[in-house]
Design a protein around this motif. Structure first.
Motif, PDB file in Angstrom:
ATOM      1  N   GLU A  30       0.861  -1.185   0.000  1.00  0.00           N
ATOM      2  CA  GLU A  30       0.000   0.000   0.000  1.00  0.00           C
ATOM      3  C   GLU A  30       0.897   1.234   0.000  1.00  0.00           C
ATOM      4  OE1 GLU A  30      -3.312  -0.044   2.841  1.00  0.00           O
ATOM      5  OE2 GLU A  30      -2.761  -2.109   3.307  1.00  0.00           O
ATOM      6  N   SER A  32       0.825   4.278  -0.785  1.00  0.00           N
ATOM      7  CA  SER A  32       0.374   5.613  -0.401  1.00  0.00           C
ATOM      8  C   SER A  32      -0.039   5.691   1.066  1.00  0.00           C
ATOM      9  CB  SER A  32      -0.813   6.040  -1.280  1.00  0.00           C
ATOM     10  OG  SER A  32      -1.917   5.165  -1.087  1.00  0.00           O
ATOM     11  N   ALA A  33      -0.071   4.550   1.767  1.00  0.00           N
ATOM     12  CA  ALA A  33      -0.589   4.520   3.136  1.00  0.00           C
ATOM     13  C   ALA A  33       0.291   5.291   4.112  1.00  0.00           C
ATOM     14  CB  ALA A  33      -0.755   3.073   3.600  1.00  0.00           C
ATOM     15  N   TYR A  35       2.286   8.023   3.668  1.00  0.00           N
ATOM     16  CA  TYR A  35       2.126   9.475   3.609  1.00  0.00           C
ATOM     17  C   TYR A  35       0.736   9.895   4.064  1.00  0.00           C
ATOM     18  CZ  TYR A  35       2.440  14.300   2.108  1.00  0.00           C
ATOM     19  OH  TYR A  35       2.460  15.681   2.104  1.00  0.00           O
ATOM     20  N   ALA A  36      -0.271   9.050   3.762  1.00  0.00           N
ATOM     21  CA  ALA A  36      -1.628   9.341   4.237  1.00  0.00           C
ATOM     22  C   ALA A  36      -1.661   9.366   5.760  1.00  0.00           C
ATOM     23  CB  ALA A  36      -2.612   8.303   3.697  1.00  0.00           C
ATOM     24  N   GLU A  39      -0.077  12.590   6.950  1.00  0.00           N
ATOM     25  CA  GLU A  39      -0.979  13.733   6.809  1.00  0.00           C
ATOM     26  C   GLU A  39      -2.028  13.768   7.903  1.00  0.00           C
ATOM     27  OE1 GLU A  39      -2.220  13.291   2.629  1.00  0.00           O
ATOM     28  OE2 GLU A  39      -1.316  15.285   2.339  1.00  0.00           O
ATOM     29  N   ARG A  40      -2.448  12.579   8.368  1.00  0.00           N
ATOM     30  CA  ARG A  40      -3.445  12.535   9.442  1.00  0.00           C
ATOM     31  C   ARG A  40      -2.846  12.967  10.774  1.00  0.00           C
ATOM     32  NH1 ARG A  40      -4.858   7.677   6.834  1.00  0.00           N
ATOM     33  NH2 ARG A  40      -3.705   6.465   8.390  1.00  0.00           N
ATOM     34  N   ASP A  50       9.685   8.754   2.060  1.00  0.00           N
ATOM     35  CA  ASP A  50       8.956   7.637   1.463  1.00  0.00           C
ATOM     36  C   ASP A  50       9.934   6.553   1.034  1.00  0.00           C
ATOM     37  OD1 ASP A  50       7.832   6.395  -1.334  1.00  0.00           O
ATOM     38  OD2 ASP A  50       6.206   6.789   0.087  1.00  0.00           O
ATOM     39  N   SER A 134      -1.068  17.643  12.247  1.00  0.00           N
ATOM     40  CA  SER A 134      -1.297  17.274  10.849  1.00  0.00           C
ATOM     41  C   SER A 134      -0.674  18.304   9.906  1.00  0.00           C
ATOM     42  CB  SER A 134      -2.800  17.162  10.568  1.00  0.00           C
ATOM     43  OG  SER A 134      -3.447  18.407  10.836  1.00  0.00           O
TER      44      SER A 134
END
Length: 277
Positions: A30, A32-33, A35-36, A39-40, A50, A134
């Motif tokens: 996954e 993109s998980a 960086y997501a 961001e949270r 990354d 965040s």
């Protein structure tokens, strides 16, 4: 000094202008998980690295699943992250150190000694009630001047030279059934490099925390202290926790085979062993 730091100690460096927290969260499969998740919420001031984009170069026919990025690009990214020779870097993930230890090793390889891994990770930071944000960090850029330490990296030629030598040890860091070749689902060829012994990386952090130096020495007690150790995994990432564990245990001749199993089997002529050594 230990290469590890607990959040209860790291929190005191939160507003230190000479400390950079590096968030290296990443979920295999996954991309993109990580960086997501950053961001949270992340440690205030933390910069994000990354695994695919920052800590790896483009895949080619050889070189494995996570080859090193171009040295100049990596050094440039470190500088943009506010890291120079005076910076204390604290790397963290939420995957038991399996990803963060890759950045830990890469910084060591670049000659940067002032790097420690947050042993209890982002989960430990949260559990202690420490602040998160965040808001993405925009550090002041610095110039990172690398001093590449080639003694920390093993090439495929080094691996071949080490095979069968009494004063060299190859360590396969993958889960046991991949080492033996019973699990055939991951790679085009199953098994391990002939002569390698198996030390699954998670055994060094069974509860998500790295064992201490005494316990790590017990893990590796069959390996002579003065021998050359070459560590590999599937693609040069989860071998890094074992490199860190060996370093904590006091071994001083430890190298990472970055290409690892995925590089080894990309050469048709390379031998493959299955079962137990």
């Amino acid at each position: 000094m230990t290469n590890l730091i607990h959040s209860s100690e790291a929190v005191h460096r939160l507003h230190d202008p000479h400390t950079v927290f590096a968030d290296v969260r990443f979920v295999l499969g996954e991309p993109s998980a990580g960086y997501a998740a950053y961001e949270r919420g992340h440690i205030p001031g933390a910069v994000f690295f990354d695994l695919n984009e920052d800590l790896s170069g483009p895949k080619q026919e050889h070189g494995g699943g996570h080859p090193l990025p171009h040295p100049d690009l990596f050094a440039e990214k470190l500088g943009r992250a506010g890291i120079d020779s005076h910076t204390q870097v604290i790397v963290y993930d939420d995957q038991g150190g399996s990803i963060a230890s890759r950045l830990w090793w890469m910084l060591k390889y670049a000659g940067h000694e002032r790097v420690r891994l947050l042993n209890d990770g982002y989960s430990g930071w949260l559990a202690n009630g420490y602040p998160v944000t965040s808001v993405s960090s925009r550090p002041e850029a610095k110039q990172f001047v690398p001093r590449w330490n080639e003694r920390l990296q093993a090439t495929i030629s080094d691996v071949k030279a080490a095979m069968g030598k009494a004063d060299s040890v190859l360590i396969d860091s993958r889960i046991h059934n991949r080492y033996t070749g019973e699990d055939t689902s991951k790679y085009l060829k199953a098994g391990h490099i002939p002569g390698a012994i198996n030390h699954y990386w998670e055994d060094g952090s069974p509860d998500g925390l790295f064992l201490g130096a005494v316990e790590q020495r017990e893990r590796f007690k069959a390996i002579p202290a003065d021998c050359e150790i070459i560590v590999y995994c599937g693609a040069g990432v989860t071998a890094c926790p074992n490199v860190l564990a060996l370093t904590e245990a006091g071994y001083s001749h430890v190298k990472l085979y970055v290409g690892s199993w995925s590089d080894w089997i990309s050469y048709e002529e390379n031998p493959v062993a299955t079962g137990e050594e």
